[in-house]
Design a protein around this motif. Structure first.
Motif, PDB file in Angstrom:
ATOM      1  N   ALA A  96      94.921  51.338  12.934  1.00  0.00           N
ATOM      2  CA  ALA A  96      94.654  51.502  11.430  1.00  0.00           C
ATOM      3  C   ALA A  96      95.719  52.956  11.129  1.00  0.00           C
ATOM      4  O   ALA A  96      96.097  52.996  10.445  1.00  0.00           O
ATOM      5  CB  ALA A  96      93.346  51.735  10.982  1.00  0.00           C
ATOM      6  N   PHE A  97      95.573  53.692  12.436  1.00  0.00           N
ATOM      7  CA  PHE A  97      96.134  55.091  11.916  1.00  0.00           C
ATOM      8  C   PHE A  97      97.249  55.386  12.711  1.00  0.00           C
ATOM      9  O   PHE A  97      97.877  56.085  12.772  1.00  0.00           O
ATOM     10  CB  PHE A  97      94.860  55.937  13.656  1.00  0.00           C
ATOM     11  N   GLU A  98      97.635  54.366  13.367  1.00  0.00           N
ATOM     12  CA  GLU A  98      98.917  54.259  13.801  1.00  0.00           C
ATOM     13  C   GLU A  98     100.387  53.393  12.875  1.00  0.00           C
ATOM     14  O   GLU A  98     101.415  53.189  12.734  1.00  0.00           O
ATOM     15  CB  GLU A  98      99.373  53.757  15.034  1.00  0.00           C
ATOM     16  N   SER A  99      99.454  52.561  11.734  1.00  0.00           N
ATOM     17  CA  SER A  99     100.430  52.350  10.959  1.00  0.00           C
ATOM     18  C   SER A  99     100.205  52.628   9.422  1.00  0.00           C
ATOM     19  O   SER A  99      99.452  53.417   8.896  1.00  0.00           O
ATOM     20  CB  SER A  99      99.304  50.880  11.196  1.00  0.00           C
ATOM     21  N   SER A 100     101.376  51.904   8.891  1.00  0.00           N
ATOM     22  CA  SER A 100     101.648  53.434   7.113  1.00  0.00           C
ATOM     23  C   SER A 100     100.311  51.792   6.744  1.00  0.00           C
ATOM     24  O   SER A 100     100.250  51.037   6.827  1.00  0.00           O
ATOM     25  CB  SER A 100     102.866  52.737   6.993  1.00  0.00           C
ATOM     26  N   PHE A 101     100.703  52.376   5.530  1.00  0.00           N
ATOM     27  CA  PHE A 101      99.935  51.350   4.849  1.00  0.00           C
ATOM     28  C   PHE A 101     100.644  50.144   4.345  1.00  0.00           C
ATOM     29  O   PHE A 101      99.675  49.300   4.233  1.00  0.00           O
ATOM     30  CB  PHE A 101      99.778  52.086   3.146  1.00  0.00           C
ATOM     31  N   GLU A 102     101.777  50.151   4.177  1.00  0.00           N
ATOM     32  CA  GLU A 102     102.549  49.173   4.001  1.00  0.00           C
ATOM     33  C   GLU A 102     102.753  47.553   5.129  1.00  0.00           C
ATOM     34  O   GLU A 102     102.514  46.570   4.967  1.00  0.00           O
ATOM     35  CB  GLU A 102     103.934  48.749   3.914  1.00  0.00           C
ATOM     36  N   ALA A 103     102.491  48.432   6.128  1.00  0.00           N
ATOM     37  CA  ALA A 103     102.324  47.988   7.357  1.00  0.00           C
ATOM     38  C   ALA A 103     101.216  46.556   7.940  1.00  0.00           C
ATOM     39  O   ALA A 103     101.392  46.171   8.287  1.00  0.00           O
ATOM     40  CB  ALA A 103     102.135  49.122   8.774  1.00  0.00           C
ATOM     41  N   SER A 104     100.323  48.248   7.198  1.00  0.00           N
ATOM     42  CA  SER A 104      98.159  47.462   7.277  1.00  0.00           C
ATOM     43  C   SER A 104      98.345  46.491   6.219  1.00  0.00           C
ATOM     44  O   SER A 104      98.104  45.092   6.892  1.00  0.00           O
ATOM     45  CB  SER A 104      97.334  48.157   7.342  1.00  0.00           C
ATOM     46  N   LEU A 105      99.059  46.240   5.012  1.00  0.00           N
ATOM     47  CA  LEU A 105      99.318  44.937   4.285  1.00  0.00           C
ATOM     48  C   LEU A 105      99.635  44.296   5.010  1.00  0.00           C
ATOM     49  O   LEU A 105      99.606  42.508   4.462  1.00  0.00           O
ATOM     50  CB  LEU A 105     100.027  45.836   2.959  1.00  0.00           C
ATOM     51  N   SER A 106     101.025  43.805   5.260  1.00  0.00           N
ATOM     52  CA  SER A 106     101.397  43.177   5.692  1.00  0.00           C
ATOM     53  C   SER A 106     100.702  42.136   8.058  1.00  0.00           C
ATOM     54  O   SER A 106     100.452  41.251   7.662  1.00  0.00           O
ATOM     55  CB  SER A 106     103.061  43.599   7.263  1.00  0.00           C
ATOM     56  N   THR A 107      99.915  43.614   8.175  1.00  0.00           N
ATOM     57  CA  THR A 107      99.060  42.797   8.974  1.00  0.00           C
ATOM     58  C   THR A 107      98.144  42.136   8.803  1.00  0.00           C
ATOM     59  O   THR A 107      97.581  40.930   8.797  1.00  0.00           O
ATOM     60  CB  THR A 107      98.436  43.766  10.193  1.00  0.00           C
ATOM     61  N   GLU A 108      97.548  42.529   7.350  1.00  0.00           N
ATOM     62  CA  GLU A 108      96.189  41.986   6.654  1.00  0.00           C
ATOM     63  C   GLU A 108      96.976  40.452   5.805  1.00  0.00           C
ATOM     64  O   GLU A 108      95.989  39.316   6.692  1.00  0.00           O
ATOM     65  CB  GLU A 108      96.076  42.732   5.523  1.00  0.00           C
ATOM     66  N   ALA A 109      98.011  40.978   5.385  1.00  0.00           N
ATOM     67  CA  ALA A 109      98.941  39.244   5.251  1.00  0.00           C
ATOM     68  C   ALA A 109      98.874  38.279   6.146  1.00  0.00           C
ATOM     69  O   ALA A 109      98.118  37.194   6.512  1.00  0.00           O
ATOM     70  CB  ALA A 109      99.651  39.026   4.551  1.00  0.00           C
ATOM     71  N   GLN A 110      99.055  38.749   7.699  1.00  0.00           N
ATOM     72  CA  GLN A 110      99.801  37.557   8.558  1.00  0.00           C
ATOM     73  C   GLN A 110      98.111  37.284   9.652  1.00  0.00           C
ATOM     74  O   GLN A 110      98.166  36.326   9.296  1.00  0.00           O
ATOM     75  CB  GLN A 110     100.185  38.339   9.218  1.00  0.00           C
ATOM     76  N   ALA A 111      97.009  38.548   8.916  1.00  0.00           N
ATOM     77  CA  ALA A 111      96.017  38.043  10.112  1.00  0.00           C
ATOM     78  C   ALA A 111      94.818  37.299   9.165  1.00  0.00           C
ATOM     79  O   ALA A 111      93.971  36.330   9.766  1.00  0.00           O
ATOM     80  CB  ALA A 111      95.203  39.087   9.978  1.00  0.00           C
ATOM     81  N   GLN A 112      95.243  37.339   7.713  1.00  0.00           N
ATOM     82  CA  GLN A 112      94.672  36.752   6.597  1.00  0.00           C
ATOM     83  C   GLN A 112      95.334  35.005   6.039  1.00  0.00           C
ATOM     84  O   GLN A 112      93.981  34.361   6.409  1.00  0.00           O
ATOM     85  CB  GLN A 112      94.774  37.352   5.146  1.00  0.00           C
ATOM     86  N   SER A 113      96.415  34.647   7.288  1.00  0.00           N
ATOM     87  CA  SER A 113      96.709  33.435   7.662  1.00  0.00           C
ATOM     88  C   SER A 113      96.870  32.560   7.937  1.00  0.00           C
ATOM     89  O   SER A 113      96.362  31.552   8.332  1.00  0.00           O
ATOM     90  CB  SER A 113      97.953  34.161   7.584  1.00  0.00           C
ATOM     91  N   VAL A 114      96.487  33.345   9.620  1.00  0.00           N
ATOM     92  CA  VAL A 114      95.765  32.679  10.514  1.00  0.00           C
ATOM     93  C   VAL A 114      94.122  32.825  10.628  1.00  0.00           C
ATOM     94  O   VAL A 114      94.392  31.392  11.036  1.00  0.00           O
ATOM     95  CB  VAL A 114      96.168  34.317  11.804  1.00  0.00           C
ATOM     96  N   ALA A 115      93.496  33.618   9.646  1.00  0.00           N
ATOM     97  CA  ALA A 115      91.882  33.264   9.974  1.00  0.00           C
ATOM     98  C   ALA A 115      91.976  32.184   8.779  1.00  0.00           C
ATOM     99  O   ALA A 115      90.931  31.489   8.678  1.00  0.00           O
ATOM    100  CB  ALA A 115      91.249  34.863   9.622  1.00  0.00           C
ATOM    101  N   SER A 116      92.348  31.945   7.854  1.00  0.00           N
ATOM    102  CA  SER A 116      92.624  30.898   6.693  1.00  0.00           C
ATOM    103  C   SER A 116      92.702  29.682   7.593  1.00  0.00           C
ATOM    104  O   SER A 116      92.210  28.438   6.883  1.00  0.00           O
ATOM    105  CB  SER A 116      92.776  31.759   5.400  1.00  0.00           C
ATOM    106  N   ALA A 117      93.554  29.207   8.270  1.00  0.00           N
ATOM    107  CA  ALA A 117      93.896  28.272   8.461  1.00  0.00           C
ATOM    108  C   ALA A 117      93.344  27.787   9.799  1.00  0.00           C
ATOM    109  O   ALA A 117      92.903  26.469  10.360  1.00  0.00           O
ATOM    110  CB  ALA A 117      94.856  28.371   9.492  1.00  0.00           C
TER     111      ALA A 117
END
Length: 145
Positions: A96-117
């Motif tokens: 989180a501290f090394e990522s921009s807000f936009e990168a965090s949103l992208s990471t969040e979306a990718q992680a949510q996709s994996v978790a929801s599957a």
């Protein structure tokens, strides 16, 4: 982190003419802020368990004789935790501290996709629709411990 009431913590390195190591230069400022991290690293001041807890370095304090049991009980609550969601969350928060807000949103979306599957999510939704209690409910598990 769990600690006993007798625990103490110190960045002792300066007292022996060394620089903090084992990742402390990276992790401590992120844990307690730059000002306090500098103070602790430059003075070697010892923190008691209560102060460490107030600063967020310790999650809970237990009597020394109960610490092992408390640690096992804490860990046991994760037996039925959703492994994918826990792993993905830890990985995302750790960056989180090394990522921009936009990168965090992208990471969040990718992680949510994996978790929801994952099967855990599918089972949790099905159980919810049937009115069943969640398999991993931290508040309930804490009350049962």
């Amino acid at each position: 982190m769990l600690a006993s009431e007798r625990a103490s913590f110190s960045m002792v390195f300066v007292k022996i003419g060394l620089v903090p190591d084992m990742g402390a230069l990276y992790t401590l400022p992120r844990s307690v802020g730059m000002s306090l991290a500098k103070e602790l690293m430059l003075t070697g001041r010892r923190l008691g368990a209560e102060e460490a807890k107030r600063l967020g370095l310790v999650h809970a304090i237990h009597p020394v004789d109960d610490l092992g049991l408390a640690a096992r009980r804490f860990a046991a609550r994760f037996v039925h935790a959703p492994r994918e969601a826990v792993a993905l969350t830890k990985r995302a928060v750790n960056s989180a501290f090394e990522s921009s807000f936009e990168a965090s949103l992208s990471t969040e979306a990718q992680a949510q996709s994996v978790a929801s599957a994952a099967g855990y999510f599918q089972d949790a939704v099905s159980g919810f629709l049937r009115g069943e209690a969640l398999g991993f409910d931290w508040d309930r598990l804490c009350k049962e411990a």
